[in-house]
Scaffold this active site. Structure first.
Site, PDB file in Angstrom:
ATOM      1  N   SER A  79      32.359 -19.385  48.533  1.00  0.00           N
ATOM      2  CA  SER A  79      31.865 -17.955  48.618  1.00  0.00           C
ATOM      3  C   SER A  79      30.576 -17.867  48.386  1.00  0.00           C
ATOM      4  O   SER A  79      29.748 -16.842  48.568  1.00  0.00           O
ATOM      5  CB  SER A  79      32.706 -16.838  48.094  1.00  0.00           C
ATOM      6  OG  SER A  79      32.774 -17.034  46.536  1.00  0.00           O
ATOM      7  N   LYS A  96      34.524  -8.002  44.027  1.00  0.00           N
ATOM      8  CA  LYS A  96      33.238  -8.302  43.898  1.00  0.00           C
ATOM      9  C   LYS A  96      32.210  -7.101  44.364  1.00  0.00           C
ATOM     10  O   LYS A  96      31.241  -6.918  43.477  1.00  0.00           O
ATOM     11  CB  LYS A  96      32.719  -9.192  45.199  1.00  0.00           C
ATOM     12  CG  LYS A  96      33.385 -10.684  44.994  1.00  0.00           C
ATOM     13  CD  LYS A  96      33.324 -11.630  45.975  1.00  0.00           C
ATOM     14  CE  LYS A  96      33.868 -12.854  45.717  1.00  0.00           C
ATOM     15  NZ  LYS A  96      33.957 -13.825  47.026  1.00  0.00           N
TER      16      LYS A  96
END
Length: 822
Positions: free
Chosen positions: A702, A745
């Site tokens: 990611s 996140k």
């Protein structure tokens, strides 16, 4: 082979008269036997060479042979090296031939020493020297004679005691010390009769000095006497104990008859009847009832002193105290349950909705006993364990919590078998007993931290417990009867799911609890944490008043976590300081606002300016990461230095993350012209990519977008916007692929004060479904499907400063990993 057949030495008063001992003798090795002078013993000879030796000696005139003990009885064909050097000359008195060999009776004459071997076949023949006897007693000085007499009497008395205590020696041997007056003859006779290892007998045979021989013999007799006395004492104690037990048994039987005639019952009978009544009242299933009746029948026939009595009694106690048919009624008022859950916990709507759905099914189908197996997964401090207590209170069920952290023994789940001393049921059955009902809410805490070793795998044992199709007949090793766990509502908690056994994870319904937003933490502190800490510190609203900006200052400046544990600690710290002030004489109300928080807790630990400061130069980009304790913000730094087209990666990166960095560099190089990068930049420089916090392992794809942004920023000299963070996997063609952990996140970016977040286009649905509305309103979300769009959004316009500074590596810097650039 030569063997001694039941050595039965016969005492004699002196040596065989008229027998001379030649210098050369045929040698007969003896197994497990040492022949002493003047002692008569029977021997059995079976080996062919030894039989020939006896035949030759019998036909000779003297009938004298040499005898010596073998060092090891296992040797089949002994040589001179396999026997001792000191032996005894013996005369054959009687010989009898049998089919299996020769039996003979021999008498020892004198000690001999083997000098040399003359022949080995068909039997050993040696040259010997007759060892001289010690000085006769009559020729000794008076002091030596007194010592000799004292030793003789002492050895004689010790031998008589040994004979009296030893069951293997006949009592007639006690007469030997009175009948034998010669000290050396007495010593040899006693040595021949007492039981001792062959090595010790050989040691006595080799001692020529009579006084020294008597001293050594007295020491050995003392040792044997101590052993025999201890053995006699132990046997006496055993007989006494057995006699006492038999006496007690007879007395108890007589007491039973007396009490029966008087119409009374003894304590043991009353105990048996009490257990029988408890079994009747327990309403056990048929199989458990049969086992209880069988154990009770065994118990009634057992004396209380028996070792099995306590084991059987404890087992029956466990059976009768289990709640076989005791249960609590569920509270099916959905409005009331919702009120209780809302009062105890703020937010976490998914869990509340799932509990209400469960109650709706129970309300429409009361006969259904199939309960869901829920697993609350999330970072520490989000309220997983306290949520279980709240659900039990809302449903009106008993609550029991079992911590699985560090458990490595399967018996903790299934129990120990009753064959082991101190055996007990497993924690599942113990928890049911403590709860007092067969349908409690059973919380298995920290299921992701179960271990496994040589004692078994507790996770495998939990497969049956947490399977609604199997746990209706759960069989604990200790009880060994089925117990119905299908009515139990099991709830498990975990921080991470990767460490849970896949078949076990498949049996559970996973409900993920992510971190709280700033507004949720404010409400949790206002509703729960502040009142709790005020109560624990003895404060009332007359002492302290909390303002929202004060709580928010703690949330933003002193904690950075997914849960609220550190928030509660900081609230407690403020309450302690206020309590101290009142204890020292303060009287006015304490108002906790942002200024008061700074005064009590000091300088804030977390500053938003850090992101702007870190991204103030080209080559630094802000990324978002998922961790087991929630989301986090991370920085990726890139720098260039003169070199030769290589990529260096540091920061303890995993293989997947290294490949993402390689793909990011390849994309930027392949689109250098489009991005306005000097064509010679990558040929003249090495690229070094570093992810700070190097002590923490990092991996995953990611960070690909963030790495590409950092490298592009370095190569173009354009800084990355300080208020933006990003996440996403990239491909070599520049596509942005979806990643996981979106909610965590985004919440991490929100906690850090970022105003803009870039996500993959295919993660749009996760953002709309999982992230709270208030967070979506406070952060601008951009969805990108290509890296080029990300760079257009995040790179600031070009400045007059040079595109990229060429720097040299610092001295003393650790050597990073080098990867050849494509």
């Amino acid at each position: 082979m030569d063997v001694n057949e039941g050595q039965t030495p016969t005492p004699t008063g002196g040596e065989e008269s008229g027998v001379s001992i030649p210098e050369e003798l045929s040698l007969l090795p003896l197994r497990d036997t040492v022949l002493f002078p003047v002692v008569v013993v029977p021997l059995a000879v079976s080996r062919e060479s030894s039989v020939k030796l006896i035949d030759d000696a019998a036909v000779s005139g003297s009938r004298v042979i040499g005898t010596v003990a073998m060092k090891s009885p296992e040797i089949e064909k002994p040589t001179l090296d396999d026997v001792y050097r000191i032996g005894t000359a013996a005369v054959i008195h009687t010989m009898l031939k049998l089919p299996e060999g020769v039996r003979l009776i021999v008498q020892g004459l004198r000690r001999i020493e083997i000098l040399e071997c003359l022949q080995t076949e068909p039997y050993l023949r040696v040259r010997v020297r007759v060892l001289p006897e010690d000085t006769p007693e009559a020729e000794l000085p008076p002091d030596a004679q007194m010592e000799m007499e004292a030793l003789r009497r002492s050895v004689g008395a010790l031998f008589q005691k040994v004979v009296s205590l030893s069951p293997d020696l006949p009592d007639e041997l006690q007469a030997i010390p009175q009948n034998v007056q010669e000290a050396h003859v007495l010593a040899d006779l006693i040595c021949a009769h007492i039981r001792m290892p062959i090595q010790e007998k050989q040691e006595l045979l080799e001692i020529i000095d009579v006084r020294e021989r008597l001293r050594r013999l007295a020491s050995l007799l003392n040792r044997d006497l101590e052993i025999l006395e201890l053995q006699t004492k132990i046997q006496s104690q055993v007989h006494t104990e057995l006699g006492k037990m038999q006496r007690d048994y007879y007395l108890r039987e007589q007491l039973k008859q007396i009490q029966k005639e008087l119409g009374e019952t003894d304590e043991r009978t009353a105990e048996i009847e009490e257990l029988r009544a408890k079994i009747e009242a327990a309403e056990m299933p048929e199989e458990a009832r049969k086992e209880a009746d069988r154990e009770l029948d065994r118990l009634s026939k057992m004396p209380p002193q028996a070792a099995e009595y306590t084991v059987a009694r404890t087992y029956i106690d466990w059976l009768v105290t289990l709640p076989w048919n005791t249960s609590t009624e569920d509270n099916l008022d959905m409005r009331e349950v919702r009120e209780v859950l809302d009062a105890d916990h703020y937010g976490i709507e998914k869990v509340k909705e799932r509990i209400l759905e469960y109650l709706a099914v129970r309300k429409f189908n009361p006969e259904s006993h199939r309960h869901p197996i829920l697993c609350f997964a999330g970072p520490p401090g989000v309220g997983k364990t306290s949520l279980g207590k709240s659900i039990a209170r809302a449903l009106g069920r008993k609550f029991f919590r079992m911590s699985l952290g560090g458990i490595r023994d399967e018996a903790e789940i299934r129990g120990h078998r009753r064959t082991y001393i101190g055996a007990l049921p497993g924690q599942i059955i113990q928890g049911i007993r403590r709860a007092g009902s067969n349908n409690p809410l059973f919380m298995l805490d920290e299921i992701d931290k179960v271990g496994a070793d040589f004692r078994g795998d507790p996770s495998s044992a939990l497969l049956e417990v947490l399977d609604p199709e199997q746990n209706g007949t759960f069989r604990d090793h200790y009880l060994d009867v089925p117990f119905d766990l299908s009515r139990v509502l099991f709830i498990t908690t975990a921080n991470v799911l990767d460490t849970i056994l896949p078949p076990l994870r498949d049996r559970m319904e996973i409900i993920e609890l992510s971190g709280y937003t700033e507004q949720e933490k404010l409400q949790i502190a206002r509703r729960h944490l502040v009142p709790k800490q005020m109560s624990e510190h003895g404060l009332t609203p007359e002492h302290i008043r909390w303002e929202d900006d004060g709580i928010r200052a703690i949330v933003l400046g002193y904690t950075r976590e997914a849960g609220v544990r550190n928030l509660e600690r900081e609230v407690a710290a403020v309450c302690r300081k206020v309590t101290r002030e009142f204890a020292e004489g303060r009287t006015e109300l304490a108002v906790i606002d942002s200024e008061a928080v700074r005064r009590y807790l000091g300088v804030p630990r977390f500053e938003y300016e850090e992101i702007a400061e870190r991204t103030s130069q080209a080559g630094v980009a802000t990324g978002l990461a998922w961790t087991p304790v929630g989301g986090d913000v991370m920085f990726i730094e890139a720098t260039a230095m003169p070199g030769g087209r290589s990529l260096m990666l540091t920061g303890q990166l995993g293989d997947v993350m290294k490949e993402s960095a390689q793909a990011a560099l390849s994309f930027v190089r392949s689109h250098a012209a489009e991005l306005g990068i000097d064509a010679t930049f990558f040929r003249r420089n090495d690229i070094h990519v570093h992810v700070p916090a190097g002590a923490i392992p990092k991996d995953g794809p990611s960070a690909g977008v963030t790495m590409a942004t950092a490298i592009a920023s370095l190569a173009t000299g354009r800084r990355v916007r300080s208020d933006v963070a990003m996440t996403g996997e990239i491909t070599l063609t520049g596509r942005v692929l979806p990643v996981g952990g979106i909610k965590e996140k985004v919440l991490a970016a929100h906690r850090a004060g970022l105003k803009r977040v870039i996500l993959p286009e295919r993660n749009r649905k996760d953002m709309l479904e999982d992230v709270p509305e208030e967070v979506r309103q406070s952060i601008q979300i951009e969805y990108a499907d290509t890296v080029r769009r990300v760079l257009d959004w995040v790179l600031e316009p070009e400045e007059a400063a040079p595109a990229a500074e060429e720097t040299s590596p610092r001295q003393g810097q650790a050597t990073p990993e080098r990867i050849a650039a494509p």
